[in-house]
Design a protein around this motif. Structure first.
Motif, PDB file in Angstrom:
ATOM      1  N   ILE A  58       0.863  -1.179   0.000  1.00 18.41           N
ATOM      2  CA  ILE A  58       0.000   0.000   0.000  1.00 18.41           C
ATOM      3  C   ILE A  58       0.894   1.221   0.000  1.00 18.41           C
ATOM      4  O   ILE A  58       1.812   1.330   0.824  1.00 18.41           O
ATOM      5  CB  ILE A  58      -0.901   0.023   1.247  1.00 18.41           C
ATOM      6  CG1 ILE A  58      -1.752  -1.247   1.305  1.00 18.41           C
ATOM      7  CG2 ILE A  58      -1.760   1.286   1.271  1.00 18.41           C
ATOM      8  CD1 ILE A  58      -2.413  -1.466   2.636  1.00 18.41           C
ATOM      9  N   TYR A  59       0.628   2.112  -0.904  1.00 20.20           N
ATOM     10  CA  TYR A  59       1.346   3.387  -0.944  1.00 20.20           C
ATOM     11  C   TYR A  59       0.314   4.484  -0.752  1.00 20.20           C
ATOM     12  O   TYR A  59      -0.556   4.683  -1.603  1.00 20.20           O
ATOM     13  CB  TYR A  59       2.074   3.564  -2.278  1.00 20.20           C
ATOM     14  CG  TYR A  59       3.140   2.525  -2.489  1.00 20.20           C
ATOM     15  CD1 TYR A  59       4.386   2.661  -1.891  1.00 20.20           C
ATOM     16  CD2 TYR A  59       2.893   1.400  -3.250  1.00 20.20           C
ATOM     17  CE1 TYR A  59       5.366   1.695  -2.067  1.00 20.20           C
ATOM     18  CE2 TYR A  59       3.866   0.431  -3.437  1.00 20.20           C
ATOM     19  CZ  TYR A  59       5.092   0.586  -2.834  1.00 20.20           C
ATOM     20  OH  TYR A  59       6.061  -0.376  -3.001  1.00 20.20           O
ATOM     21  N   THR A  60       0.404   5.161   0.380  1.00 17.06           N
ATOM     22  CA  THR A  60      -0.493   6.278   0.662  1.00 17.06           C
ATOM     23  C   THR A  60       0.324   7.549   0.624  1.00 17.06           C
ATOM     24  O   THR A  60       1.336   7.679   1.304  1.00 17.06           O
ATOM     25  CB  THR A  60      -1.180   6.097   2.031  1.00 17.06           C
ATOM     26  OG1 THR A  60      -1.951   4.893   1.992  1.00 17.06           O
ATOM     27  CG2 THR A  60      -2.081   7.276   2.344  1.00 17.06           C
ATOM     28  N   CYS A  88      -3.188   4.994  -2.664  1.00 15.06           N
ATOM     29  CA  CYS A  88      -4.179   5.861  -2.031  1.00 15.06           C
ATOM     30  C   CYS A  88      -3.600   7.269  -1.945  1.00 15.06           C
ATOM     31  O   CYS A  88      -2.476   7.448  -1.478  1.00 15.06           O
ATOM     32  CB  CYS A  88      -4.522   5.342  -0.639  1.00 15.06           C
ATOM     33  SG  CYS A  88      -5.741   6.345   0.239  1.00 15.06           S
ATOM     34  N   VAL A  89      -4.366   8.240  -2.383  1.00 19.22           N
ATOM     35  CA  VAL A  89      -3.952   9.638  -2.274  1.00 19.22           C
ATOM     36  C   VAL A  89      -4.944  10.348  -1.369  1.00 19.22           C
ATOM     37  O   VAL A  89      -6.148  10.350  -1.630  1.00 19.22           O
ATOM     38  CB  VAL A  89      -3.898  10.328  -3.657  1.00 19.22           C
ATOM     39  CG1 VAL A  89      -3.554  11.802  -3.495  1.00 19.22           C
ATOM     40  CG2 VAL A  89      -2.888   9.640  -4.554  1.00 19.22           C
ATOM     41  N   VAL A 119      -4.920  -1.058  -7.951  1.00 19.61           N
ATOM     42  CA  VAL A 119      -6.138  -0.476  -7.398  1.00 19.61           C
ATOM     43  C   VAL A 119      -5.810   0.892  -6.815  1.00 19.61           C
ATOM     44  O   VAL A 119      -4.770   1.068  -6.173  1.00 19.61           O
ATOM     45  CB  VAL A 119      -6.729  -1.398  -6.304  1.00 19.61           C
ATOM     46  CG1 VAL A 119      -7.984  -0.807  -5.709  1.00 19.61           C
ATOM     47  CG2 VAL A 119      -6.993  -2.783  -6.867  1.00 19.61           C
ATOM     48  N   VAL A 120      -6.722   1.851  -7.003  1.00 20.07           N
ATOM     49  CA  VAL A 120      -6.524   3.215  -6.523  1.00 20.07           C
ATOM     50  C   VAL A 120      -7.708   3.619  -5.650  1.00 20.07           C
ATOM     51  O   VAL A 120      -8.864   3.397  -6.026  1.00 20.07           O
ATOM     52  CB  VAL A 120      -6.379   4.197  -7.712  1.00 20.07           C
ATOM     53  CG1 VAL A 120      -6.254   5.627  -7.221  1.00 20.07           C
ATOM     54  CG2 VAL A 120      -5.180   3.816  -8.577  1.00 20.07           C
ATOM     55  N   PHE A 121      -7.401   4.204  -4.488  1.00 28.41           N
ATOM     56  CA  PHE A 121      -8.425   4.700  -3.571  1.00 28.41           C
ATOM     57  C   PHE A 121      -8.099   6.126  -3.148  1.00 28.41           C
ATOM     58  O   PHE A 121      -6.965   6.574  -3.267  1.00 28.41           O
ATOM     59  CB  PHE A 121      -8.507   3.822  -2.317  1.00 28.41           C
ATOM     60  CG  PHE A 121      -8.986   2.421  -2.576  1.00 28.41           C
ATOM     61  CD1 PHE A 121     -10.296   2.166  -2.951  1.00 28.41           C
ATOM     62  CD2 PHE A 121      -8.120   1.350  -2.439  1.00 28.41           C
ATOM     63  CE1 PHE A 121     -10.736   0.878  -3.188  1.00 28.41           C
ATOM     64  CE2 PHE A 121      -8.545   0.051  -2.671  1.00 28.41           C
ATOM     65  CZ  PHE A 121      -9.863  -0.186  -3.045  1.00 28.41           C
ATOM     66  N   ASN A 122      -9.128   6.805  -2.602  1.00 27.63           N
ATOM     67  CA  ASN A 122      -8.962   8.180  -2.121  1.00 27.63           C
ATOM     68  C   ASN A 122      -9.176   8.319  -0.624  1.00 27.63           C
ATOM     69  O   ASN A 122      -9.089   9.429  -0.096  1.00 27.63           O
ATOM     70  CB  ASN A 122      -9.919   9.121  -2.864  1.00 27.63           C
ATOM     71  CG  ASN A 122      -9.590   9.205  -4.333  1.00 27.63           C
ATOM     72  OD1 ASN A 122      -8.447   9.411  -4.711  1.00 27.63           O
ATOM     73  ND2 ASN A 122     -10.595   9.022  -5.172  1.00 27.63           N
ATOM     74  N   THR A 123      -9.491   7.207   0.054  1.00 25.50           N
ATOM     75  CA  THR A 123      -9.663   7.259   1.506  1.00 25.50           C
ATOM     76  C   THR A 123      -9.054   6.016   2.150  1.00 25.50           C
ATOM     77  O   THR A 123      -9.009   4.947   1.524  1.00 25.50           O
ATOM     78  CB  THR A 123     -11.156   7.332   1.930  1.00 25.50           C
ATOM     79  OG1 THR A 123     -11.788   6.076   1.646  1.00 25.50           O
ATOM     80  CG2 THR A 123     -11.894   8.474   1.226  1.00 25.50           C
ATOM     81  N   LEU A 124      -8.631   6.169   3.394  1.00 21.98           N
ATOM     82  CA  LEU A 124      -8.107   5.025   4.140  1.00 21.98           C
ATOM     83  C   LEU A 124      -9.222   4.031   4.454  1.00 21.98           C
ATOM     84  O   LEU A 124      -8.975   2.816   4.502  1.00 21.98           O
ATOM     85  CB  LEU A 124      -7.445   5.500   5.437  1.00 21.98           C
ATOM     86  CG  LEU A 124      -6.179   6.332   5.256  1.00 21.98           C
ATOM     87  CD1 LEU A 124      -5.671   6.826   6.616  1.00 21.98           C
ATOM     88  CD2 LEU A 124      -5.096   5.548   4.532  1.00 21.98           C
ATOM     89  N   ALA A 125     -10.436   4.517   4.637  1.00 23.70           N
ATOM     90  CA  ALA A 125     -11.566   3.621   4.894  1.00 23.70           C
ATOM     91  C   ALA A 125     -11.780   2.683   3.708  1.00 23.70           C
ATOM     92  O   ALA A 125     -12.050   1.485   3.898  1.00 23.70           O
ATOM     93  CB  ALA A 125     -12.831   4.426   5.186  1.00 23.70           C
ATOM     94  N   ASP A 126     -11.642   3.194   2.483  1.00 19.25           N
ATOM     95  CA  ASP A 126     -11.790   2.345   1.306  1.00 19.25           C
ATOM     96  C   ASP A 126     -10.667   1.309   1.216  1.00 19.25           C
ATOM     97  O   ASP A 126     -10.903   0.161   0.839  1.00 19.25           O
ATOM     98  CB  ASP A 126     -11.832   3.190   0.031  1.00 19.25           C
ATOM     99  CG  ASP A 126     -13.135   3.957  -0.123  1.00 19.25           C
ATOM    100  OD1 ASP A 126     -14.129   3.610   0.546  1.00 19.25           O
ATOM    101  OD2 ASP A 126     -13.147   4.916  -0.925  1.00 19.25           O
ATOM    102  N   VAL A 127      -9.454   1.712   1.574  1.00 19.36           N
ATOM    103  CA  VAL A 127      -8.325   0.771   1.595  1.00 19.36           C
ATOM    104  C   VAL A 127      -8.618  -0.346   2.595  1.00 19.36           C
ATOM    105  O   VAL A 127      -8.487  -1.537   2.284  1.00 19.36           O
ATOM    106  CB  VAL A 127      -7.002   1.481   1.952  1.00 19.36           C
ATOM    107  CG1 VAL A 127      -5.879   0.470   2.190  1.00 19.36           C
ATOM    108  CG2 VAL A 127      -6.605   2.472   0.867  1.00 19.36           C
TER     109      VAL A 127
END
Length: 158
Positions: A58-60, A88-89, A119-127
């Protein structure tokens, strides 16, 4: 219950995103946090080992990012290991926000990473939801395989 290993790469520099994500993960997810107080060559070796042996990397990225190597890592992993790469950004980190030109660049990186198959997400909750759901599937599948194996052994033993 099968444990899932995840590597937590991305923004350091005082960002607490890892501390926010880890409590959201189920107990069968073992998260490796590479952030240490005193970075040594041994720490770098351990980080590479963990990154390569993890089920997911995971790269945030947050606005507290000052270095850019994590961007190179996520692009590399999305090319070499897209099925285990999550990007995740977070546009905000405490009171720090990305500027519009930074968001534009990060949107381009997100598109690149996604087009590579990651996979790309915009929130930690989604991760967290994605990882927690994955562990449910893995453990349900493992249970079904075990039950099927027991059933086969039961019939063979008759």
């Amino acid at each position: 219950m099968k444990k899932i290993k995840v590597f937590l790469g991305g923004t350091c520099n005082g960002s607490l995103w890892r501390n926010q994500l880890i409590p959201m993960l189920k107990e069968n997810i073992d998260a490796f946090n590479p952030v240490v107080e005193n970075w040594t060559p041994e720490c770098q070796i351990k980080e590479v080992e963990e990154r390569e042996s993890s089920d997911f990397v995971i790269y945030t990225i947050t606005p507290k990012m000052t270095g850019v190597f994590a961007i190179a890592e996520v692009v590399e992993d999305s090319n070499k290991r897209p099925s285990k790469t999550i990007f995740c950004v977070l546009n905000e980190d405490e009171d720090v926000k990305f500027e519009s030109h930074q968001i534009k660049s990060l949107d381009a990186v997100k598109k690149l990473v996604k087009n590579n198959g990651a996979v790309v997400f915009n929130t930690l909750a989604d991760v967290a939801d994605a990882l927690n759901f994955h562990t449910q599937i893995v453990n349900s599948t493992a249970m079904l395989i075990k039950l099927n194996h027991e059933k086969e052994n039961k019939f063979v033993g008759r």
